[in-house]
Design an enzyme around this catalytic site. Structure first.
Site, PDB file in Angstrom:
ATOM      1  N   TYR A  33       0.803  -1.235   0.000  1.00 11.59           N
ATOM      2  CA  TYR A  33       0.000   0.000   0.000  1.00 11.59           C
ATOM      3  C   TYR A  33       0.833   1.281   0.000  1.00 11.59           C
ATOM      4  O   TYR A  33       0.273   2.368  -0.061  1.00 11.59           O
ATOM      5  CB  TYR A  33      -0.963  -0.009   1.193  1.00 11.59           C
ATOM      6  N   ASN A  62     -12.686   4.385  -1.661  1.00 12.67           N
ATOM      7  CA  ASN A  62     -11.872   3.190  -1.446  1.00 12.67           C
ATOM      8  C   ASN A  62     -12.505   2.460  -0.273  1.00 12.67           C
ATOM      9  O   ASN A  62     -12.298   2.836   0.883  1.00 12.67           O
ATOM     10  CB  ASN A  62     -10.415   3.532  -1.148  1.00 12.67           C
ATOM     11  N   ASP A 108     -25.533  -0.978  -2.111  1.00 15.41           N
ATOM     12  CA  ASP A 108     -26.929  -0.521  -2.162  1.00 15.41           C
ATOM     13  C   ASP A 108     -27.025   0.954  -1.777  1.00 15.41           C
ATOM     14  O   ASP A 108     -27.814   1.701  -2.369  1.00 15.41           O
ATOM     15  CB  ASP A 108     -27.809  -1.359  -1.238  1.00 15.41           C
ATOM     16  N   HIS A 154      -8.561   1.768  -5.643  1.00 14.93           N
ATOM     17  CA  HIS A 154      -7.723   0.866  -4.845  1.00 14.93           C
ATOM     18  C   HIS A 154      -6.275   1.275  -5.044  1.00 14.93           C
ATOM     19  O   HIS A 154      -5.842   1.481  -6.188  1.00 14.93           O
ATOM     20  CB  HIS A 154      -7.914  -0.592  -5.271  1.00 14.93           C
ATOM     21  N   ARG A 171      -9.975 -10.852  -4.204  1.00 15.52           N
ATOM     22  CA  ARG A 171      -9.974  -9.387  -4.419  1.00 15.52           C
ATOM     23  C   ARG A 171     -10.412  -9.023  -5.838  1.00 15.52           C
ATOM     24  O   ARG A 171     -10.583  -7.863  -6.172  1.00 15.52           O
ATOM     25  CB  ARG A 171      -8.583  -8.802  -4.146  1.00 15.52           C
TER      26      ARG A 171
HETATM   27  C1  DQA Z   1      -7.630  -1.928  -1.124  1.00 14.00           C
HETATM   28  C2  DQA Z   1      -7.670  -3.360  -1.687  1.00 14.00           C
HETATM   29  C3  DQA Z   1      -8.602  -4.220  -0.851  1.00 14.00           C
HETATM   30  O1  DQA Z   1      -8.635  -5.550  -1.376  1.00 14.00           O
HETATM   31  C4  DQA Z   1      -8.115  -4.286   0.583  1.00 14.00           C
HETATM   32  O2  DQA Z   1      -9.014  -5.044   1.369  1.00 14.00           O
HETATM   33  C5  DQA Z   1      -7.893  -2.938   1.170  1.00 14.00           C
HETATM   34  C6  DQA Z   1      -7.258  -1.904   0.349  1.00 14.00           C
HETATM   35  C7  DQA Z   1      -6.592  -1.056  -1.877  1.00 14.00           C
HETATM   36  O3  DQA Z   1      -6.647   0.159  -1.702  1.00 14.00           O
HETATM   37  O4  DQA Z   1      -5.737  -1.581  -2.601  1.00 14.00           O
HETATM   38  O5  DQA Z   1      -8.150  -2.701   2.344  1.00 14.00           O
HETATM   39  O6  DQA Z   1      -8.901  -1.333  -1.307  1.00 14.00           O
END
Ligand code: DQA
Length: 148
Positions: free
Chosen positions: A22, A73, A86, A99, A110
């Site tokens: 991240y 996000n 929803d 993301h 994912r």
């Molecule tokens: C995320 C990707 C998701 O799968 C994960 O659960 C996150 C972060 C991303 O920013 O890459 O919490 O949304």
């Protein structure tokens, strides 16, 4: 024009949380980049983070009448939350799903997003820049002369 940015669960830990996935920017730094992009685009921005599904849903209900769209996000709720999808569909405002990581290059769970079918667009894999790209794209969609 006002846009609301929503950060879902665990994004408060950005910078410390799996930095190899991240990145090293904290949520405060991400929010500063979003505010700076918003000011360049000449739009107002609200930013909200919650680790709770209901908190995110309440926020969508609360602000939707005052905003032109959302950048979202939803973290892990992306892959699980019918209720969040929803809520976004119910308020009828366009939103861009963001993301930081490329969710399609990770675990198979994912790859499914419950939000994507009702989103305007999805940005995945550009790190922090994804938020500012999403904001620019959304503003451009809403007002083509502004977002480029
Ligand atoms: C995320 C990707 C998701 O799968 C994960 O659960 C996150 C972060 C991303 O920013 O890459 O919490 O949304």
């Amino acid at each position: 024009m006002r846009i609301e940015v929503l950060h879902g669960p665990n994004l408060n830990l950005l910078g410390q949380r799996e930095p190899n996935v991240y990145g090293s920017a904290s949520l405060v730094e991400v929010d500063a980049a979003i505010r700076s992009a918003a000011s360049e685009l000449g739009v107002e921005v609200g930013i909200y983070q919650s680790n709770h599904e209901g908190g995110l849903i309440d926020r969508i209900h609360e602000v939707s009448a005052r905003v032109a769209g959302f950048v979202v996000n939803a973290g892990g709720y992306t892959h699980t939350s019918v209720a969040l999808r929803d809520a976004l569909a119910a308020v009828g405002r366009p939103f861009v799903e963001v993301h930081l990581s490329n969710v399609y290059a990770r675990e198979s769970f994912r790859r499914e997003s419950l939000l994507a079918p009702v989103a305007l667009a999805t940005v995945s894999g550009f790190g922090v820049r994804g938020y500012t790209l999403a904001l620019r794209g959304l503003v451009g969609h809403l007002e083509p002369s502004r977002g480029g």
